[in-house]
Write a protein that holds these residues in place. Structure first.
Motif, PDB file in Angstrom:
ATOM      1  N   SER A 140      -2.904   1.231   7.975  1.00  0.00           N
ATOM      2  CA  SER A 140      -3.342   2.442   8.677  1.00  0.00           C
ATOM      3  C   SER A 140      -3.390   2.253  10.200  1.00  0.00           C
ATOM      4  O   SER A 140      -3.366   3.223  10.945  1.00  0.00           O
ATOM      5  CB  SER A 140      -4.708   2.889   8.154  1.00  0.00           C
ATOM      6  OG  SER A 140      -5.633   1.855   8.368  1.00  0.00           O
ATOM      7  N   GLN A 141      -3.435   0.989  10.680  1.00  0.00           N
ATOM      8  CA  GLN A 141      -3.385   0.731  12.124  1.00  0.00           C
ATOM      9  C   GLN A 141      -2.010   1.034  12.714  1.00  0.00           C
ATOM     10  O   GLN A 141      -1.881   1.294  13.897  1.00  0.00           O
ATOM     11  CB  GLN A 141      -3.653  -0.749  12.408  1.00  0.00           C
ATOM     12  CG  GLN A 141      -5.098  -1.157  12.427  1.00  0.00           C
ATOM     13  CD  GLN A 141      -5.218  -2.677  12.658  1.00  0.00           C
ATOM     14  OE1 GLN A 141      -4.358  -3.293  13.296  1.00  0.00           O
ATOM     15  NE2 GLN A 141      -6.272  -3.267  12.121  1.00  0.00           N
ATOM     16  N   CYS A 142      -0.984   0.921  11.848  1.00  0.00           N
ATOM     17  CA  CYS A 142       0.402   0.987  12.348  1.00  0.00           C
ATOM     18  C   CYS A 142       1.158   2.221  11.864  1.00  0.00           C
ATOM     19  O   CYS A 142       2.067   2.696  12.534  1.00  0.00           O
ATOM     20  CB  CYS A 142       1.172  -0.259  11.903  1.00  0.00           C
ATOM     21  SG  CYS A 142       0.381  -1.809  12.322  1.00  0.00           S
ATOM     22  N   ALA A 143       0.808   2.713  10.665  1.00  0.00           N
ATOM     23  CA  ALA A 143       1.565   3.809  10.052  1.00  0.00           C
ATOM     24  C   ALA A 143       0.716   5.069   9.951  1.00  0.00           C
ATOM     25  O   ALA A 143      -0.488   4.999   9.715  1.00  0.00           O
ATOM     26  CB  ALA A 143       2.056   3.404   8.670  1.00  0.00           C
ATOM     27  N   SER A 144       1.374   6.225  10.124  1.00  0.00           N
ATOM     28  CA  SER A 144       0.632   7.487  10.081  1.00  0.00           C
ATOM     29  C   SER A 144       0.602   8.074   8.677  1.00  0.00           C
ATOM     30  O   SER A 144      -0.111   9.042   8.417  1.00  0.00           O
ATOM     31  CB  SER A 144       1.254   8.489  11.059  1.00  0.00           C
ATOM     32  OG  SER A 144       2.598   8.739  10.701  1.00  0.00           O
ATOM     33  N   ALA A 145       1.391   7.517   7.758  1.00  0.00           N
ATOM     34  CA  ALA A 145       1.361   7.974   6.364  1.00  0.00           C
ATOM     35  C   ALA A 145       1.653   6.778   5.471  1.00  0.00           C
ATOM     36  O   ALA A 145       2.356   5.847   5.879  1.00  0.00           O
ATOM     37  CB  ALA A 145       2.401   9.072   6.143  1.00  0.00           C
ATOM     38  N   PHE A 146       1.115   6.818   4.260  1.00  0.00           N
ATOM     39  CA  PHE A 146       1.308   5.718   3.315  1.00  0.00           C
ATOM     40  C   PHE A 146       1.475   6.340   1.928  1.00  0.00           C
ATOM     41  O   PHE A 146       0.507   6.489   1.176  1.00  0.00           O
ATOM     42  CB  PHE A 146       0.076   4.793   3.380  1.00  0.00           C
ATOM     43  CG  PHE A 146       0.276   3.421   2.795  1.00  0.00           C
ATOM     44  CD1 PHE A 146       1.528   2.950   2.403  1.00  0.00           C
ATOM     45  CD2 PHE A 146      -0.830   2.562   2.646  1.00  0.00           C
ATOM     46  CE1 PHE A 146       1.685   1.665   1.891  1.00  0.00           C
ATOM     47  CE2 PHE A 146      -0.681   1.278   2.130  1.00  0.00           C
ATOM     48  CZ  PHE A 146       0.580   0.833   1.749  1.00  0.00           C
ATOM     49  N   PRO A 147       2.719   6.768   1.596  1.00  0.00           N
ATOM     50  CA  PRO A 147       2.957   7.439   0.320  1.00  0.00           C
ATOM     51  C   PRO A 147       2.484   6.598  -0.872  1.00  0.00           C
ATOM     52  O   PRO A 147       2.490   5.369  -0.795  1.00  0.00           O
ATOM     53  CB  PRO A 147       4.483   7.606   0.273  1.00  0.00           C
ATOM     54  CG  PRO A 147       4.957   7.420   1.667  1.00  0.00           C
ATOM     55  CD  PRO A 147       3.944   6.580   2.371  1.00  0.00           C
ATOM     56  N   ALA A 148       2.075   7.270  -1.932  1.00  0.00           N
ATOM     57  CA  ALA A 148       1.497   6.585  -3.101  1.00  0.00           C
ATOM     58  C   ALA A 148       2.418   5.493  -3.642  1.00  0.00           C
ATOM     59  O   ALA A 148       1.959   4.401  -3.995  1.00  0.00           O
ATOM     60  CB  ALA A 148       1.190   7.611  -4.192  1.00  0.00           C
TER      61      ALA A 148
END
Ligand code: TXA
Ligand code: MG
Length: 378
Positions: free
Chosen positions: A77-85
């Motif tokens: 979450s520090q680097c990416a704006s989304a994290f798909p399931a």
């Protein structure tokens, strides 16, 4: 700049050495370190001046984005704006390990890291030294393979020194790397997700958990290079001209035999990178008076031992180069499991020089056999 090489235990890295390396990274310096795949050339991922040093040291074009190394899934979450399931599912199953996920980037990641792309490549490495380093540094670490651009990736600290002596502050020497081939890259910025680079984690392992992930045919050809910058065909090239031979064993051995005779007759020195079984079949030719002293062989494990082939691939290419051969003939291990990644690297090193031979079907492939489109017989 003077490059320091410091030995570090791969199982139990000395905390004092890790602390020194972490401090160097936080201060914007370059540190090369072992991962379970290949050695990486690390810099503070959020410090643009530090990241620029990676491109300068490697002579890497700015169009080729870098992988950002993190300690664990909680740091995504520090680097990416989304994290798909499905990306999360893979991360939970295979991190820490040889898997890189491409996700939409956060603005905190400098454009230099991602070559201007809106996505960032993230990986949590399993190697104890790499893990200790990202944990202790407390920052994400941008790290491409620690080779000069277009040279084979380094699997030992000596390879790193050969390529980058005087260009990197510190090299942590944790011995030879375990897997020997880079991480598998899965791109979740597109739907369905795409396997961009086969690597240390097999497609089968990924597919069994997330069947949506697709393998693009023509993996590694020039049009693919447009989709994933840095996946240029001649990316893993040794200095000698490499030709990849594939087909059934007897067809391949026969074809290599013919080509060795032709090359030797032309006064060329030949290197052969092949499994022990193939080398055994070629031994009488290699020992023959015409070829004596003109052919270097580099065994590549046994046919079934793809782990060993992966581990020894890049060292084999570097050794053959160092021995001064003009051409390298390599055999393809197939496309199953880890073999897919080995074949991919050899096909890139071959830059389109791929010869297919099937005994019984003649030794020159018909266009129909050239299904994957990497280029045809020259
Ligand atoms: O195993 C590995 O992945 C090693 C170790 C050091 O972790 N690293 C590595 O990095 O192989 P490198 O730079 O040699 O390969 C990174 C490749 C790039 O060439 C590019 O193809 C892809 O990863 N990549 C990185 N960021 C990307 C992005 N934002 N979008 C698409 N592809 C990206
Ligand atoms: Mg690389």
């Amino acid at each position: 700049m003077k490059t320091r090489v410091v030995k570090v235990d791969a199982e139990q890295p000395d905390p004092a050495v890790i602390e020194e390396a972490a401090e160097a990274l936080r201060a914007g310096k370059l540190v090369a370190f072992p991962t379970e795949t290949v050695y990486g050339l690390g810099a503070h991922a959020l410090d643009e001046r530090a990241v620029q040093k990676i491109f300068d040291a490697k002579e890497r074009p700015a169009t080729d984005p870098l992988i950002v190394h993190i300690a664990h899934v909680g740091q995504v979450s520090q680097c990416a704006s989304a994290f798909p399931a499905n990306a999360r599912k893979l991360a939970l199953a295979f991190w820490a390990g040889p898997l890189t996920l491409i996700l939409p980037k956060k603005p905190s990641i400098p454009d230099l890291v991602t070559a201007g792309l809106p996505n960032v490549a993230l990986r949590a490495p399993a190697h104890r030294v790499a893990r200790a380093l990202v944990e202790t540094a407390g920052i994400p670490i941008a790290a491409p393979s620690a080779n000069r651009f277009s040279r084979p990736s380094p699997t030992t600290a000596a390879h790193v020194k050969d390529d980058l002596d005087g260009r990197v502050d510190l090299i942590l020497d944790g011995g030879p790397t375990d897997i020997g081939i880079e991480s598998t890259i899965v791109d979740f910025s597109v739907d369905p997700p795409v396997l961009r680079r086969p690597g240390g984690l097999t497609f089968e392992q990924i597919h069994s958990l997330v069947p949506e992930v697709v393998l693009v045919t023509g993996q590694g050809n020039e049009s693919e290079a447009q989709v994933a910058p840095g996946q240029l065909t001649r990316h893993y090239a040794p200095r000698a001209e490499l030709t990849l031979f594939e087909g059934d064993q007897s067809g391949v051995v026969e074809r290599i035999g013919t080509d060795v005779r032709t090359a030797v007759a032309r006064g060329l020195r030949v290197g052969i990178l092949a499994p022990e079984e193939d080398l055994k079949a070629l031994a009488p030719l290699v020992a023959s008076t015409a070829a004596a002293g003109r052919v270097e062989v580099r065994p590549f494990g046994a046919r079934r031992d793809v782990e060993r082939a992966a581990r020894e691939l890049y060292a084999g290419l570097r050794d053959l180069d160092a021995s001064g051969v003009d051409v390298i003939f390599a055999t393809s291990p197939g496309r199953e499991g880890l073999a897919l990644a080995i074949r991919d690297r050899l096909a890139r090193a071959a830059g389109g020089r791929i010869k297919r031979s099937f005994n019984g079907q003649g030794s020159d492939p018909s266009p129909a056999q050239n299904q994957r489109g990497e280029g045809s017989d020259p």
